[in-house]
Design an enzyme around this catalytic site. Structure first.
Site, short mmCIF file in Angstrom:
data_model
loop_
_atom_site.label_atom_id
_atom_site.label_comp_id
_atom_site.label_asym_id
_atom_site.label_seq_id
_atom_site.Cartn_x
_atom_site.Cartn_y
_atom_site.Cartn_z
N CYS A 182 0.84 -1.20 0.00
CA CYS A 182 0.00 0.00 0.00
C CYS A 182 0.88 1.25 0.00
CB CYS A 182 -0.91 -0.01 1.23
SG CYS A 182 -1.86 1.50 1.39
N CYS A 228 -0.44 4.11 2.19
CA CYS A 228 -0.22 3.92 3.63
C CYS A 228 1.25 4.13 4.01
CB CYS A 228 -0.58 2.50 4.07
SG CYS A 228 -2.06 1.81 3.34
N ASP A 229 2.18 3.65 3.19
CA ASP A 229 3.57 3.52 3.65
C ASP A 229 4.60 4.39 2.94
OD1 ASP A 229 2.73 1.67 5.51
OD2 ASP A 229 3.00 -0.03 4.17
#
Ligand code: NAP
Length: 312
Positions: free
Chosen positions: A135, A138-139
């Site tokens: 992701c 997200c990261d």
């Protein structure tokens, strides 16, 4: 005795939320059950630029999905968080058993979507969350100014790699062939991006490191040559993102519903082989898995559920 809903929708991605909107608007008592956050795949998508009418600059998956959630709520769809462990789909009342309780419905719309496929290299589990991610939204920020590698050659890999270039110092796409599968318009943007590099005909076979990912072995599939990539000494780590497609979330329904490679078979009206059970979105056997087709499936499934209930 639990309430018997007209429609229970499993999954709050674009298909499930659209089904919730249409079912609620048809005055059906509707419950949407989701195990995680709303949005499914698009909750982890940075940029949405091909949903019709979507011209808002910088529209992200989460911003689009939050409006879809509000809209479903506005029309009366209830929302609950639970992980469904087993289902009984035959008969006039369908039963879904979750970790928190039991849910009964006259119809069920399955919109459980799909989850990212693992890269398939040695030690992958050990470094997932410690350098390996699925992701970018997200990261990406963890890799600000580091080097990042992306596995895959489809729309997801290329779009997410471009997103990662906003954070990482250098992003390299590792693809198992020598041409991308991604749409030409996406490829054009990618080839113009100076921070984006390509490693063709290659697959990651092994990842290593102490606590965090700092080394990997890449194999050239044409020559068989193995290359070890080490993190820059000053960095001590790099990121590896996998975007090589998805597996369907359908194991709950194995042996009950007709499937093809784990995807649920439906007719054009989203009916599965069990009366009163519909499937919508990425979980279906279909030719194009997009937000727009998921939303269309959800609308059709909800209207078919309404017909099913009126005729029963
Ligand atoms: P995809 O289109 O199935 O592409 C998967 C990519 O991963 C392919 O390039 C494939 O290589 C590669 N791959 C598959 N298995 C592999 C393995 N074991 N090892 C190494 N590489 C492997 O998946 P996706 O990109 O996630 O897209 C899924 C669907 O969502 C598609 O329909 C796509 O169009 C859609 N989508 C659309 C957008 C958009 O329109 N903006 C954005 C994201 C996704 P090969 O090419 O060699 O098969």
């Amino acid at each position: 005795m639990s309430k018997i809903y007209d429609v229970i929708i499993l999954g709050a991605g674009p298909a499930g939320l659209t089904a919730g909107l249409y079912a609620g608007r048809s005055r059906l008592s509707t419950l949407i059950i989701e195990k995680g956050q709303d949005g499914g795949q698009i909750a982890i998508t940075d940029e949405i630029e091909n949903y019709p009418g979507q011209m808002v600059e910088g529209e992200s998956g989460p911003s689009l999905i939050s409006r879809m959630t509000e809209q479903a709520k506005k029309f009366g769809a209830e929302r609950c968080s639970d992980v469904i462990k087993s289902v009984e789909l035959e008969g006039d009342v369908k039963k879904l058993v979750g970790a928190k309780g039991e849910y009964l419905g006259k119809c069920v719309i399955i919109a459980t979507g799909a989850f990212p496929k693992p890269i398939g290299c040695e030690n992958e589990g050990k470094f997932t969350g410690k350098g390996i991610s699925f992701c970018a939204t997200c990261d990406a920020s963890f890799f600000e100014d580091f080097e990042v590698y992306v596995v895959g050659g489809g729309d997801s890999a290329v779009e997410e790699a471009m997103y990662l270039t906003k954070f990482a110092r250098k992003v390299t796409i590792i693809h198992r062939r020598n041409e991308l599968r991604a749409a030409k318009s996406i490829q054009e943007k990618a080839f113009k991006n100076p921070k984006l590099h390509f490693m063709w005909d290659s697959v990651v076979v092994r990842v290593d490191g102490d606590e965090l990912l700092s080394s990997m072995t890449v194999k050239n599939v044409k020559t068989g040559e193995l290359t070890t990539i080490e993190a820059d000494e000053d960095d001590g780590l790099f990121g590896l993102f996998g975007f090589i497609g998805y597996n369907p979330n359908s194991s709950l329904f194995e042996g009950m519903l007709d499937m093809e490679n784990g995807y649920i078979k439906t007719d054009d009206n989203m009916h599965t082989n069990i009366p009163g059970v519909f499937a919508a979105g990425d979980i279906r056997v279909k030719s194009l898995r997009q937000v727009v087709t998921a939303a269309a499936d959800g609308a059709i499934a909800a209207m078919q559920a309404e017909h099913y209930i009126s005729n029963h």
